[in-house]
Write a protein that holds these residues in place. Structure first.
Motif, PDB file in Angstrom:
ATOM      1  N   ASP A 122       3.648  11.957  13.229  1.00 40.24           N
ATOM      2  CA  ASP A 122       4.549  10.807  13.261  1.00 40.24           C
ATOM      3  C   ASP A 122       3.987   9.664  12.413  1.00 40.24           C
ATOM      4  O   ASP A 122       4.710   9.034  11.632  1.00 40.24           O
ATOM      5  N   PHE A 123       2.686   9.409  12.546  1.00 38.05           N
ATOM      6  CA  PHE A 123       2.054   8.367  11.742  1.00 38.05           C
ATOM      7  C   PHE A 123       2.079   8.723  10.251  1.00 38.05           C
ATOM      8  O   PHE A 123       2.329   7.869   9.401  1.00 38.05           O
ATOM      9  N   VAL A 124       1.806   9.981   9.935  1.00 38.86           N
ATOM     10  CA  VAL A 124       1.800  10.424   8.538  1.00 38.86           C
ATOM     11  C   VAL A 124       3.154  10.159   7.884  1.00 38.86           C
ATOM     12  O   VAL A 124       3.240   9.690   6.737  1.00 38.86           O
ATOM     13  N   ASN A 125       4.225  10.422   8.607  1.00 37.28           N
ATOM     14  CA  ASN A 125       5.571  10.203   8.061  1.00 37.28           C
ATOM     15  C   ASN A 125       5.862   8.712   7.875  1.00 37.28           C
ATOM     16  O   ASN A 125       6.491   8.308   6.899  1.00 37.28           O
ATOM     17  N   LYS A 126       5.385   7.888   8.808  1.00 40.61           N
ATOM     18  CA  LYS A 126       5.675   6.452   8.748  1.00 40.61           C
ATOM     19  C   LYS A 126       4.973   5.761   7.582  1.00 40.61           C
ATOM     20  O   LYS A 126       5.441   4.730   7.104  1.00 40.61           O
ATOM     21  N   VAL A 127       3.830   6.282   7.153  1.00 42.95           N
ATOM     22  CA  VAL A 127       3.065   5.613   6.093  1.00 42.95           C
ATOM     23  C   VAL A 127       3.312   6.218   4.714  1.00 42.95           C
ATOM     24  O   VAL A 127       2.601   5.905   3.765  1.00 42.95           O
TER      25      VAL A 127
END
Length: 499
Positions: A14-19
């Motif tokens: 989820d973090f990878v997609n957001k950044v």
């Protein structure tokens, strides 16, 4: 725990997609997993993570990767995971320059995490001493009385083959949701920044919020003034050091507002006679024959005058049975003079904890001291960018407290504007390319405080900041940042640094 590792992976992804890890359905990384669904925890240990775009999905790989090492303890309280920046098994191919940049290490240093290992040299793939010390450190996050090991066996099995090539690492409890999100979010944001993943304003905002980079936080000036007042009160003799434009002299004056203050500025020709005491010749006419007559008069320097004023305050206070007023001496640009020549024997008196002693120093005729007055305070300033000047010897350094003033964002006074965007662009160049020593050369915030119009900013950058940067480059500083500086001035004043 191992049966639920999917929860950690979901948070991670989820973090990878957001950044910005994916753009137009194209991933900017290759995913690696060493976990076995429904097959039990691997004896060698489990991990998953990201390697650089273009690498193979299995086997050896190059460059820097982001890895989460997993544990599988019998009780949840014993579980520990580790998120780490890891060097690839095939060595550096494209990332050597990134690893060698001082800013890459600073990126992780600014994550605001206390329990974190950061290798001193990201190009070092041989030693593991620092990481070994980190693993064996006293555990402040997980108290020993809970019976848990800092590094459980299943976690150690996961990373033991990589101890030499772990560049950055931090532990977290997988059963603490807030801690898991905090550690994963910060590391992924730093990795995304390092890889230049963010491609839009929203992704950059997420990265900045996750990293919470303290270098851009405004410093509370009133709090800093009070902190320095307390330091001066306790230590008596303080040097404010920093790059040009960081407000050293202004701060010295702020600290001493409402006090009795003596001020002097040192330069290359400053002498003992100027600062302490000297004899000056004067020529007069004899009244009777009108011939030139040579006489001499004594000249008390600013240091002697400040001592006399401090002793006078002590005497007055004694008569009134109260504490004496403090007297301040501000020495601007203290390292511009030859201090051994300027201070002479009074150097011995600069000792904040000195008591009356049998050693007496004759400062000047009719003034001998075994210690400086307790109510005398000395505040000096030193420009760390002036490399042509004399240094400060270790003996004098021991006698002064040293406070470094760093460039930082500020709130401008009424009628003025702080050009934050231009300041941060310059700050980013220094944080990325400057060595620890070169970081002391960054132009301070004063260069970016202007009256409310853009013309003045352009004039500041063209006639003050750009010549300073060109001088740094000519002296051999920040050579790798040359192209970034050229781009900076093209952007802000539409002018080439070199024509």
């Amino acid at each position: 725990m191992y049966a639920n590792y999917e929860d950690i992976q979901e948070t991670f992804d989820d973090f990878v997609n957001k950044v910005g890890g994916e753009s137009r359905n194209i991933k900017k990384y290759v995913r690696r997993n060493y976990v076995k669904d429904n097959s039990g925890f691997p004896r060698e240990g489990a991990y998953f993570g990201l390697i650089k775009e273009g690498e193979e999905p299995s086997g050896g790989y190059h460059d820097l990767s982001l890895v989460v090492f997993l544990s599988n303890e019998q009780e949840d309280k014993d579980d520990r995971c580790m998120v780490a920046l890891v060097f690839g098994s095939l060595g550096y191919r494209d990332d050597y320059d990134i690893a060698a940049l001082p800013g890459t290490k600073r990126l992780f240093m600014n994550l605001g995490l206390n329990d974190i290992f950061i290798k001193n040299d990201f190009t070092d793939i041989q030693s593991r001493d620092g990481f070994k010390d980190f693993c064996e450190a006293k555990d402040n996050l997980y108290p020993a009385d809970d019976g848990a090991e800092r590094i459980p066996e299943t976690l150690r099995n996961a990373f033991k083959k990589y101890e030499n090539v772990i560049m950055v690492a931090s532990l977290f409890s997988p059963h603490n949701e807030d801690e898991t999100k905090k550690k994963l979010g910060k590391f992924i944001a730093a990795y995304a920044n390092m890889r230049s993943w963010p491609s839009n304003k929203e992704q950059r905002k997420v990265v900045n919020e996750l990293i919470h980079n303290s270098k851009n936080d405004e410093i509370d000036e009133e709090r800093e003034i009070e902190k320095l007042r307390q330091l001066v009160e306790v230590r008596k003799y303080v040097v404010l050091q920093g790059a040009p434009g960081t407000g050293k002299t202004r701060m010295a004056k702020k600290i001493t507002e409402g006090k009795k203050v003596f001020f002097t500025q040192f330069h290359a020709e400053t002498t003992y006679s100027d600062f302490i005491y000297g004899i000056r010749p004067i020529v007069s006419k004899e009244k009777q024959n009108q011939q030139d007559h040579l006489e001499y008069e004594e000249v008390k320097g600013v240091f002697v005058r400040s001592i006399i004023e401090a002793k006078k305050a002590q005497d007055n206070a004694k008569e009134l049975n109260k504490s004496p007023d403090e007297v301040y001496l501000i020495i601007d640009e203290i390292n511009r003079a030859n201090l051994s020549n300027v201070l002479g024997p009074i150097f011995y008196l600069f000792e904040p904890t000195m008591h009356e002693s049998e050693v007496t120093i004759e400062v000047c005729p009719r003034l001998s001291l075994s210690k400086l007055p307790d109510n005398l305070r000395v505040i000096a300033t030193m420009n760390t960018a002036d490399k042509s000047l004399g240094g400060i010897d270790f003996a004098l350094r021991r006698r002064f407290a040293w406070y470094t003033m760093v460039p930082h964002s500020i709130k401008a006074d009424a009628g003025y504007e702080f050009c934050e965007e231009a300041f941060i662009d310059m700050e980013d160049i220094f944080y990325k390319y400057a060595s620890d020593e070169e970081l002391n050369l960054m132009p301070g915030q004063a260069y970016y405080i202007i009256a409310d119009n853009s013309v003045e900013l352009e004039e500041r950058l063209r006639y003050e900041v750009m010549p300073l940067i060109k001088e740094y480059l000519a002296e051999g500083f920040l050579i790798r940042a040359r192209d970034s500086f050229i781009s900076y001035f093209k952007k802000w004043i539409k002018e080439e640094m070199y024509k």
